[in-house]
Enzyme design. Structure first.
Site, mmCIF file in Angstrom:
data_model
loop_
_atom_site.group_PDB
_atom_site.id
_atom_site.type_symbol
_atom_site.label_atom_id
_atom_site.label_comp_id
_atom_site.label_asym_id
_atom_site.label_seq_id
_atom_site.Cartn_x
_atom_site.Cartn_y
_atom_site.Cartn_z
ATOM 1 N N ASP A 227 0.848 -1.196 0.000
ATOM 2 C CA ASP A 227 0.000 0.000 0.000
ATOM 3 C C ASP A 227 0.885 1.247 0.000
ATOM 4 O O ASP A 227 1.995 1.224 -0.551
ATOM 5 C CB ASP A 227 -0.925 -0.032 1.225
ATOM 6 C CG ASP A 227 -2.300 0.562 0.921
ATOM 7 O OD1 ASP A 227 -2.372 1.787 0.741
ATOM 8 O OD2 ASP A 227 -3.282 -0.197 0.866
ATOM 9 N N HIS B 283 -3.988 6.206 2.968
ATOM 10 C CA HIS B 283 -4.719 4.974 2.659
ATOM 11 C C HIS B 283 -4.136 3.765 3.400
ATOM 12 O O HIS B 283 -4.870 2.975 4.012
ATOM 13 C CB HIS B 283 -4.689 4.746 1.142
ATOM 14 C CG HIS B 283 -5.503 3.589 0.667
ATOM 15 N ND1 HIS B 283 -5.002 2.312 0.558
ATOM 16 C CD2 HIS B 283 -6.804 3.524 0.245
ATOM 17 C CE1 HIS B 283 -5.944 1.502 0.087
ATOM 18 N NE2 HIS B 283 -7.044 2.216 -0.107
ATOM 19 N N ASN C 260 -14.242 -0.338 -7.384
ATOM 20 C CA ASN C 260 -15.365 0.525 -6.994
ATOM 21 C C ASN C 260 -16.145 1.072 -8.181
ATOM 22 O O ASN C 260 -16.605 2.208 -8.153
ATOM 23 C CB ASN C 260 -14.837 1.705 -6.160
ATOM 24 C CG ASN C 260 -14.078 1.253 -4.930
ATOM 25 O OD1 ASN C 260 -14.382 0.219 -4.345
ATOM 26 N ND2 ASN C 260 -13.082 2.034 -4.533
ATOM 27 N N SER D 153 -11.441 -1.279 -0.807
ATOM 28 C CA SER D 153 -10.200 -1.291 -0.013
ATOM 29 C C SER D 153 -10.514 -1.565 1.449
ATOM 30 O O SER D 153 -9.868 -2.383 2.110
ATOM 31 C CB SER D 153 -9.494 0.072 -0.095
ATOM 32 O OG SER D 153 -8.718 0.190 -1.238
#
Length: 389
Positions: free
Chosen positions: A131, A164, A255, A317
């Protein structure tokens, strides 16, 4: 094959071409030729600093080289080489962020993690988070974070400059007690693998190197909350290598609110995750389909953020980190469980999701993750195996 000529041809090309940062992924058809090229590269790079631009993944026997030199190499060694574009991918969150709070988030409760903590808290399970890094100063994460690796700036801590990765880490294993936030598996060990930059972008080569690092460091589970629309042979190969090494890869589906989804979640060796909303329906933004193995809470999820804060975010996520946390709870009780068995147990113990108007259950794939049911089924399966030995 003349490996000295191979590398010097690359050097000639990149010395006259502009460096725009684009790379290509090179693999040899014959593993022995990879070994020869690797040995020559190691010998030459001390004398030729430009060759330090080349990176290597021993796991899939690949070189990542500047795009400027790859074309000529392909033409000259077409019968020996495969060349793949180094594609870009993005993290799977939606830009609807608002301030969160230090509390027990709804998603952690929705998957019944607190009820599971009397059986397992994920102790000693090693989770790789590929990430944007993590906030090592966050009080709720300080006992959960291991050193990890920074693939963008080798030798530096994988510090988060986006947020994130810290959000994912919080849902996974925050351990703030009554004053802070609690994640799904509060005693798991998190290994941030910084492959994404401040804007949430990374390349296939970064992900390959991240998975390679996780395999070498014997990580138990890898959380991958990102994706792209295009297949990549190199990415699939490294996912297969991790799968065969016994490492479960849990990946977000994307998404777009469509049937279908992103890679690597669509590879059969991963555990593909969609998102549910607070009403336990498939979230409107979540990708869906028969390939989805399980859904996790993904709407308005509060978790840790930069500068020791908290933020609410939505996306597959966020759903993925809930599922990875549940898997960590099981692995603490069943170390060595195979990725295949983990996937089957997650699917088998999931609860039915609520349907929106016009939806058919068969079109959605799996159900909603339930950590407590997962642990109970995992323990029963272990006893059954022991009884048959």
């Amino acid at each position: 094959m003349d490996y000295y000529k191979f590398w010097n041809m690359l050097l000639e090309e990149i010395s006259v071409a502009p460096n725009n940062g684009e790379r290509r992924i090179l693999t040899f058809n014959d593993p022995r030729q990879y070994a020869g090229a690797f040995t020559q590269w190691k010998a030459l790079k001390a004398k030729q600093p430009e060759l330090r631009q080349v990176q290597v993944s021993p796991l899939i026997r690949a070189f990542f080289v500047p795009a400027a030199g790859a074309g000529k190499l392909m033409r000259r060694f077409a019968d020996l080489l495969n060349v793949e574009e180094d594609l870009q991918m993005q993290i799977h969150s939606i830009a609807n962020e608002k301030s969160g709070t230090a509390t027990l988030p709804w998603g952690v409760k929705a998957i019944h993690a607190p009820q599971a903590w009397s059986k397992s808290t994920g102790v000693h399970v090693k989770i790789g988070i590929i990430d944007t890094g993590a906030d090592y100063r966050h009080p709720d994460l300080k006992h959960s974070l291991a050193s990890g690796v920074n693939l963008l700036h080798r030798g530096m801590l994988p510090l988060d400059d986006n947020g994130h990765g810290t959000h994912i880490a919080g849902t996974l294993a925050a351990a703030g007690g009554t004053r802070g936030m609690m994640g799904v598996a509060p005693r798991a060990l998190l290994y941030p693998v910084k492959a994404f930059d401040h804007s949430g972008s990374a390349y296939v080569s970064d992900i390959v190197l991240g998975i390679d690092w996780c395999v070498q460091n014997r990580i138990d589970i890898i959380n991958m909350s990102f994706g792209m629309k295009t297949r990549s042979k190199a990415l699939h190969n490294v996912v297969i290598k991790a799968y065969r090494a016994g490492i479960a890869i849990i990946a977000s589906s994307g998404n777009d609110g469509k049937r279908g989804g992103d890679y690597p979640a669509r590879y059969p060796e991963t555990i593909a995750v969609g998102a549910i909303d607070k009403r336990h329906r498939v979230a409107g933004f979540s990708n869906r389909g028969s390939y989805i193995d399980v859904y996790g809470p993904g709407e308005g999820v509060s978790s840790c953020w930069l500068k020791e804060g908290y933020k609410e975010m939505s996306g597959t996520s966020m759903a993925t980190s809930h599922v990875t946390g549940a898997a960590a709870l099981l692995l603490a009780l069943r170390p060595g469980i195979s990725p295949r068995e983990l996937k089957l147990l997650l699917r088998r113990t999931a609860s039915p999701v609520r349907l929106r108007k016009g939806q058919r259950r068969a079109s959605l794939g799996g159900g909603a993750a339930d950590a407590l049911r997962l642990l109970k089924a995992g323990v029963r399966a272990k006893r059954a195996v022991s009884a048959n030995v």
